[in-house]
Design a protein around this motif. Structure first.
Motif, short mmCIF file in Angstrom:
data_model
loop_
_atom_site.label_atom_id
_atom_site.label_comp_id
_atom_site.label_asym_id
_atom_site.label_seq_id
_atom_site.Cartn_x
_atom_site.Cartn_y
_atom_site.Cartn_z
N LEU A 119 0.84 -1.19 0.00
CA LEU A 119 0.00 0.00 0.00
C LEU A 119 0.88 1.24 0.00
O LEU A 119 1.95 1.27 0.63
N VAL A 159 -0.26 6.89 2.26
CA VAL A 159 -1.72 6.86 2.17
C VAL A 159 -2.33 7.53 3.41
O VAL A 159 -1.68 7.64 4.46
N LYS A 204 -6.26 6.94 7.81
CA LYS A 204 -7.41 6.06 8.07
C LYS A 204 -7.26 4.70 7.38
O LYS A 204 -7.98 3.75 7.71
N TYR A 205 -6.30 4.62 6.43
CA TYR A 205 -6.05 3.34 5.76
C TYR A 205 -4.78 2.66 6.26
O TYR A 205 -4.38 1.63 5.72
N SER A 206 -4.15 3.22 7.27
CA SER A 206 -2.86 2.71 7.73
C SER A 206 -2.93 1.27 8.20
O SER A 206 -1.94 0.53 8.13
N TYR A 221 -4.10 -1.10 6.79
CA TYR A 221 -3.92 -2.03 5.68
C TYR A 221 -2.48 -2.10 5.19
O TYR A 221 -2.17 -2.87 4.28
N LYS A 222 -1.61 -1.30 5.78
CA LYS A 222 -0.21 -1.31 5.36
C LYS A 222 0.50 -2.56 5.87
O LYS A 222 0.36 -2.94 7.02
N TYR A 266 -2.81 3.34 -5.63
CA TYR A 266 -2.48 3.27 -4.20
C TYR A 266 -1.92 1.93 -3.80
O TYR A 266 -1.50 1.73 -2.66
#
Length: 275
Positions: A79, A83, A86-88, A90-91, A150
């Protein structure tokens, strides 16, 4: 009128199906079937569900779905390191340095790095070392680029003797072609280098390609798909990706539209049987 729509309308004529053009350029058309109007726009068709189309477009999800079904090159996803917070969650890696370490733990160079939802060979890189890989990540994760993605994929590099696309409609293989003649040189945009799509006429090879993808039909049935398959230097087959909206310009230019018309005819016939 583009080649996909030309082939579609010829298929409709041969099947006796009526159709109407919606736009002035004749690239948006609807076909009258027993189960109602079906809509086609350029290379987009109603033969797949929206979910199936999205899975084919998402190379990472395609890999996760099919990696235990057919042979595919090992693939890791990354990822965008910058980014939104709020999407961290998923890293898998928080930095390029961490990503390079993860790659070193899983691959030997060279590797292929590409954007997850790219098409037509855009943002596909053959990386010989960590510096090349870092540059590839920077290109894919460039927020100023119209090709920004992304999600980037790092993939095992498979030494390639030949690359093919097998076209299937509702599980039936209709035709296949070799994607240029210089696949071993990592010729991802073969059509831009004077290479030609060459129809597979060797029926032993055609059946080999069809047998290879047969397990996919049971796991992930699709109405309309092009399977990109490579043959390595040991004659093993690998699935590279799925294309739910293939274009046929290069193939038709150097071969014929007849196989494409047959593909549409079979798909339309099967679609008409669905209530």
């Amino acid at each position: 009128m583009e080649n996909n729509i030309k082939s579609l309308t010829k298929a409709c004529d041969e099947l006796g199906l009526s159709y109407e053009f919606i736009d002035l350029d004749h690239n948006f058309v609807r076909v009258k079937m027993d189960n109602g109007w079906q809509y086609f726009e350029l290379n987009k068709t109603p033969f797949n569900t929206e979910a199936a189309y999205c899975i084919c477009q998402d190379k990472g999800h395609s890999y996760q779905l099919l990696k235990d079904v057919v042979r595919v090159p090992k693939t890791l996803d990354f990822l965008d390191f910058n980014v939104s917070s709020k999407y961290s969650k998923y890293k898998h890696c928080n930095s390029i340095a961490a990503a390079l370490t993860r790659i070193d733990e899983n691959f030997t160079y060279p590797i292929v790095v590409k954007q997850n939802k790219g098409a037509l060979g855009t943002n596909v890189f053959l990386c010989a070392n960590a510096l090349d890989t870092e540059k590839a990540f920077q290109e894919i994760f460039n927020h100023q680029s119209k090709y920004y993605d992304y999600l980037a994929l790092a993939q095992e590099f498979v030494t390639t003797k030949a690359e093919y696309r097998l076209l299937c409609a509702y599980g039936k293989p209709i035709f296949a072609y070799q994607r240029g003649s210089a696949a071993a040189t990592f010729n991802v945009k073969y059509w831009e280098n004077g290479e030609q799509a060459q129809r597979v006429t060797d029926m032993v090879l055609f059946q080999q390609l069809a047998d290879f993808v047969q397990p996919i039909h049971n796991e992930f049935p699709m109405g309309w798909v092009g399977y990109d398959i490579i043959v390595d230097d040991k004659d093993d087959l690998y699935l590279i990706e799925l294309n739910a909206s293939p274009q046929f310009n290069n193939f038709i230019e150097h071969n014929s539209s007849e196989p494409v018309i047959e593909l549409y005819k079979h798909a339309l016939t099967q679609l008409s049987k669905q209530g």
